[in-house]
Scaffold this active site. Structure first.
Site, mmCIF file in Angstrom:
data_model
loop_
_atom_site.group_PDB
_atom_site.id
_atom_site.type_symbol
_atom_site.label_atom_id
_atom_site.label_comp_id
_atom_site.label_asym_id
_atom_site.label_seq_id
_atom_site.Cartn_x
_atom_site.Cartn_y
_atom_site.Cartn_z
ATOM 1 N N GLN A 83 -20.316 -121.830 34.573
ATOM 2 C CA GLN A 83 -20.849 -122.060 35.913
ATOM 3 C C GLN A 83 -19.832 -121.778 37.011
ATOM 4 O O GLN A 83 -20.132 -121.912 38.195
ATOM 5 C CB GLN A 83 -21.331 -123.515 36.024
ATOM 6 C CG GLN A 83 -22.457 -123.846 35.070
ATOM 7 C CD GLN A 83 -22.744 -125.344 34.986
ATOM 8 O OE1 GLN A 83 -22.211 -126.138 35.758
ATOM 9 N NE2 GLN A 83 -23.580 -125.727 34.040
ATOM 10 N N HIS A 147 -19.918 -127.729 35.377
ATOM 11 C CA HIS A 147 -19.767 -128.794 36.367
ATOM 12 C C HIS A 147 -18.597 -128.582 37.333
ATOM 13 O O HIS A 147 -17.694 -129.401 37.430
ATOM 14 C CB HIS A 147 -19.665 -130.161 35.684
ATOM 15 C CG HIS A 147 -20.817 -130.462 34.771
ATOM 16 N ND1 HIS A 147 -20.872 -131.588 33.984
ATOM 17 C CD2 HIS A 147 -21.968 -129.784 34.536
ATOM 18 C CE1 HIS A 147 -22.004 -131.581 33.294
ATOM 19 N NE2 HIS A 147 -22.685 -130.488 33.616
ATOM 20 N N GLU A 241 -30.471 -136.793 40.703
ATOM 21 C CA GLU A 241 -30.647 -137.821 41.724
ATOM 22 C C GLU A 241 -30.197 -137.384 43.106
ATOM 23 O O GLU A 241 -29.392 -136.466 43.255
ATOM 24 C CB GLU A 241 -29.910 -139.099 41.327
ATOM 25 C CG GLU A 241 -28.429 -138.938 41.058
ATOM 26 C CD GLU A 241 -27.799 -140.204 40.492
ATOM 27 O OE1 GLU A 241 -28.299 -140.725 39.470
ATOM 28 O OE2 GLU A 241 -26.798 -140.674 41.077
ATOM 29 N N TYR A 251 -20.881 -144.202 42.460
ATOM 30 C CA TYR A 251 -22.268 -143.800 42.224
ATOM 31 C C TYR A 251 -22.668 -143.829 40.750
ATOM 32 O O TYR A 251 -23.729 -143.348 40.390
ATOM 33 C CB TYR A 251 -22.528 -142.451 42.898
ATOM 34 C CG TYR A 251 -22.567 -142.642 44.407
ATOM 35 C CD1 TYR A 251 -23.763 -142.838 45.076
ATOM 36 C CD2 TYR A 251 -21.390 -142.732 45.144
ATOM 37 C CE1 TYR A 251 -23.806 -143.080 46.434
ATOM 38 C CE2 TYR A 251 -21.407 -142.976 46.504
ATOM 39 C CZ TYR A 251 -22.621 -143.149 47.147
ATOM 40 O OH TYR A 251 -22.655 -143.413 48.498
ATOM 41 N N TYR A 262 -28.668 -134.578 25.956
ATOM 42 C CA TYR A 262 -29.563 -133.434 25.776
ATOM 43 C C TYR A 262 -30.294 -133.461 24.439
ATOM 44 O O TYR A 262 -31.388 -132.918 24.309
ATOM 45 C CB TYR A 262 -28.783 -132.125 25.937
ATOM 46 C CG TYR A 262 -28.367 -131.848 27.359
ATOM 47 C CD1 TYR A 262 -29.309 -131.565 28.338
ATOM 48 C CD2 TYR A 262 -27.024 -131.890 27.725
ATOM 49 C CE1 TYR A 262 -28.937 -131.322 29.645
ATOM 50 C CE2 TYR A 262 -26.636 -131.651 29.030
ATOM 51 C CZ TYR A 262 -27.596 -131.365 29.990
ATOM 52 O OH TYR A 262 -27.208 -131.133 31.287
#
Length: 366
Positions: A83, A147, A241, A251, A262
Site C-alpha cells: 500500500q 497501513h 469507523e 481511539y 480476517y
C-alpha cells in the site's frame, strides 16, 4: 428437496435485498470525467489557477492544466511496496504567498530494511520541485506492505495534521506513544512541534503525536462548521469507523473494535472501555474507506452538509446524512464506477473524486 432449496434461495434473496435497501443507490447523480487515464490517483489538490497536482501511487506527481498532463520531477525516492508509494498532497493555506505544498509518501530513508511513512514539503518551479524539506519520517522501517495511513489536513489555525497507520504491528505500535505508527500527528507548518501538543512533556513520547490507538486512517477532513478534524479508518473484517479527533485521546485499536480477524476469529471481546473513544459511526461489513470530504456548497441542494466517504471494497461513494454527529442515513453515489480513492471539494464548489483505473471525475446532481 427442490422446494426446500427454492425456499432457501428466496430467503437469501430477501436478506440480500434488505441489506441493499439499508444503503440505497441514489440515482439523482451523474458525473463528468475531468482527468482520464489514471491508475491509482491517491490524492490531488487544486492550484490557485484551477490546475491540479495529482499523485499516482506508483510514484508520479502530475500537473494537470488545460487538458494536458505534465510529469513533475525532483521528488525524493519513493518506496513502492504493498500500500506504500506516493500518497496524499495538499497546499499550505497561504500557498499564494509562500508557494509551499505538502505530500506524504513511503520512504526507505533511515535505519533498517523496508520503509515507512514520511511527510515533506516543497515548492513548484516549472515542471520540477524545489526547496524540498522532509518534515517527519516514521521509524522504524519495515518490509510490511500495509497501513501507511498518510492523509494530510491543515486546520484553521495553520497546524498540519497527518495520519500514519500501525504498519501491521497491531499489538506493538498503536497503544504505545513512545512509538510511531497507529497515530494522528500535529506539526507546525515548518515541521516543528507545537508547544501545546498533548505529549510534549511525556518522557520518551513521540512529541508530534496528537491522538493514538488508530489502525489505518486513510480519510481525514476538516468539518466546515465546527472546524474539528474528522477521520475514518480501516478496521479488519468489520469495524471501519469514523472519529472526531481530540487532543491526547486514545481511539482504542486493538483493545476495542467492532471487527474480527480476517479469518473470522476474535482478537477482542469488547467494543468499549473507559478511557477510550468510541466511534461516532462504524461499518460492518467493512467498506474499506478511503478519501473523505464534506459537501459545503450550494451546488448540490439539500446534500449540503453531508459527509462523503469512498469505498474501495464495494466501489461507490458513500453519502452520509448527519444529525448531532450521528450518521442517520447512507446512500450510494457513483455505484460500481470503480474503487474510490480520494475526494475533494473544488474551488468551484463541485465535488471531485479520484477513482482507480479511471481518473478524476466531477460529481453532478441532476
Amino acid at each position: 428437496m427442490k422446494l426446500r432449496l427454492t425456499f432457501l434461495c428466496l430467503i437469501l434473496i430477501c436478506i440480500l435485498t434488505c441489506a441493499q435497501d439499508k444503503n440505497p443507490t441514489n440515482k439523482d447523480n451523474s458525473y463528468k470525467i475531468v482527468v482520464s487515464d489514471l491508475n491509482i490517483p491517491w490524492g490531488f489538490t487544486f492550484l490557485p489557477d484551477g490546475s491540479m497536482l495529482i499523485t499516482e501511487k506508483s510514484g508520479e506527481l502530475i500537473h494537470f492544466k488545460n487538458g494536458k498532463k505534465t510529469k513533475i520531477t525532483g521528488l525524493p525516492d519513493i518506496y513502492l511496496r504493498g500500500q506504500g508509494g506516493l500518497l496524499d498532497i495538499i497546499l499550505h493555506p497561504n500557498y499564494k504567498e509562500n508557494g509551499w505544498f505538502y505530500f506524504s509518501y513511503a520512504s526507505s530513508e533511515g535505519e533498517g530494511d523496508g520503509g515507512n511513512t514520511a511527510i515533506a514539503r516543497a515548492k513548484l518551479k516549472g515542471s520540477r520541485i524545489t526547496d524540498l524539506e522532509v518534515l517527519y519520517k516514521a521509524t522504524p522501517n519495515t518490509k510490511k506492505g500495509q497501513h501507511f495511513g498518510s492523509r494530510l489536513v491543515f486546520d484553521r489555525e495553520g497546524y498540519l495534521f497527518f495520519t500514519i497507520g500501525e504498519r501491521g504491528e497491531r499489538d506493538i505500535n498503536p497503544q504505545d506513544i513512545t512509538k510511531d505508527c497507529g497515530k494522528v500527528y500535529r506539526l507546525n507548518a515548518d515541521g516543528s512541534i507545537p508547544s501545546d501538543n498533548p505529549f510534549v512533556d511525556s518522557p520518551k513520547a513521540k512529541k508530534a503525536i496528537y491522538s493514538y490507538g488508530h489502525r489505518n486512517p486513510q480519510g481525514m477532513t476538516l468539518h466546515p462548521k465546527t472546524k474539528e478534524i474528522w477521520t475514518h479508518e480501516h478496521g479488519p473484517k468489520g469495524g471501519d469507523e469514523i472519529n472526531i479527533i481530540k487532543a491526547g485521546k486514545n481511539y482504542g485499536w486493538p483493545v476495542i473494535s467492532y471487527g474480527v480477524n480476517y479469518i473470522g476469529t476474535k482478537f477482542t471481546d469488547i467494543t468499549e472501555k473507559e478511557g477510550m473513544e468510541e466511534p461516532l459511526h462504524y461499518w460492518n461489513p467493512s467498506i474499506a474507506p478511503s478519501g473523505m470530504a464534506f459537501i459545503d456548497s450550494n451546488k448540490y441542494g439539500d446534500w449540503n452538509g453531508n459527509l462523503l466517504v469512498g469505498s474501495l471494497k464495494f466501489q461507490y461513494l458513500d453519502m452520509c446524512s448527519l444529525k448531532n454527529n450521528k450518521v442517520i442515513k447512507e446512500e450510494r453515489l457513483l455505484n460500481g464506477l470503480g474503487r474510490v480513492r480520494c475526494i475533494e471539494q473544488g474551488p468551484d464548489g463541485y465535488i471531485y473524486v479520484g477513482i482507480e483505473n479511471l481518473g478524476i471525475i466531477k460529481l453532478i446532481r441532476k
